[in-house]
Motif scaffolding. Structure first.
Motif, short mmCIF file in Angstrom:
data_model
loop_
_atom_site.label_atom_id
_atom_site.label_comp_id
_atom_site.label_asym_id
_atom_site.label_seq_id
_atom_site.Cartn_x
_atom_site.Cartn_y
_atom_site.Cartn_z
N GLY A 195 -6.06 4.66 6.92
CA GLY A 195 -6.91 3.57 7.40
C GLY A 195 -7.66 3.91 8.66
N THR A 233 -9.47 4.26 3.86
CA THR A 233 -8.14 4.14 3.27
C THR A 233 -8.09 4.95 2.00
OG1 THR A 233 -7.89 1.91 4.17
CG2 THR A 233 -6.38 2.56 2.41
N ASP A 263 -3.77 2.94 -0.74
CA ASP A 263 -4.52 1.74 -1.12
C ASP A 263 -3.64 0.91 -2.06
OD1 ASP A 263 -6.26 -0.18 -2.13
OD2 ASP A 263 -7.98 1.16 -2.05
#
Length: 285
Positions: free
Chosen positions: A60, A65, A70
């Motif tokens: 992130g 990300t 994720d």
């Protein structure tokens, strides 16, 4: 085309150009997607901003990300895997039984039922999804209003997606297995019976062993068809989205190159599976 006829240089050159353009058309989009999965950009497109692995492993940082961190995409992949495994198992078992059924000479109205089996393949997936949704809603309401029974698997959700995909993928497995079953030499079964084998032993050790390549191939086709299905699945989903639906929503609303990373991993896994399957088939031969 008659292979023994002589070919002019113009024909050979044109044929070569056609082959090159054909494979460029097939593989250029896949190659571009794979390259852009490593693009250090916030957009899933050109221009090239540099090489990065953030779309795979970033937690992130800098607004990036990676796919392995994720949660939404990972959940959709897991849902697609669950659906594909269930559909491939059901379709392989029922499709193999259907292949045996349609090879029975004494099966009455065989051509009629064979036509009905093929019908889901020619019906658009959108129509099939809507039809299954309307039918299951009608049946679910009937049980609920008349008997007070809540049949949960008839609601939009995981099992309804499995049912919807199973309705047409089974036909593909039956066609794959049936094509090999037609080439089966039934005298092998008769020889086994003469040697004292019972019905189960003949089917298990002779018939299914002969059909095993087509059964494995049919299961692989069922898994891949289920994993990538979009049209039918779209109308039968509940709260959990499969990967194709999730990717569609991401692309529609604007996404990062993480979708390219997902595509790269899918292409890589599919290629490894295809090469392994080819190697095993050649090893058996």
């Amino acid at each position: 085309m008659i292979k023994t006829l002589s070919r002019s240089k113009t024909y050979n050159a044109g044929f070569l150009v056609f082959i090159i353009l054909y494979f460029i058309f097939l593989f250029a989009p896949l190659l571009i997607v794979c390259i852009l999965a490593f693009n250090d950009s916030m957009f899933p497109s050109l221009p090239w901003k540099g090489f990065t692995l953030d779309w795979f492993f970033s937690k992130g940082e800098n607004g990036k990300t990676g796919i392995f961190f994720d949660a939404i995409n990972l959940k959709s992949i897991f849902v697609s895997l669950r659906v594909a495994i269930c559909v491939s198992i059901l379709s392989t078992v029922i499709g193999t039984c259907a292949a045996f059924l349609f090879e029975e000479e004494k099966f009455r109205f065989k051509n009629f039922f064979y036509f009905l089996m093929l019908a889901p393949l020619v019906i658009p997936g959108v129509i099939l999804g809507i039809s299954i949704l309307v039918f299951t809603n009608f049946v679910g309401l009937f049980f609920e209003e008349t008997m007070g029974i809540d049949v949960r698997f008839l609601r939009p959700g995981f099992w309804l997606v499995v049912l919807g995909q199973f309705s047409f993928i089974t036909t593909l497995v039956a066609l794959v297995v049936g094509a090999r079953l037609r080439k089966f030499d039934k005298t092998l079964e008769e020889a086994a019976y003469n040697l004292g084998a019972n019905r189960f032993q003949v089917i298990w050790h002779i018939t299914l062993k002969y059909l095993s390549p087509s059964i494995v191939g049919g299961a692989a086709v069922a898994f891949l068809m289920s994993f990538e299905n979009f049209n039918t699945t779209l109308f039968l989903l509940g709260s959990e989205s499969t990967l194709p639906i999730n990717l569609y929503l991401r692309v529609r609303d604007g996404s990062t190159p993480v979708i390219n990373a997902i595509s790269f991993l899918l292409i890589l896994c599919t290629s490894i599976f295809a090469i392994a399957n080819l190697w095993l088939s050649r090893k058996k031969k």
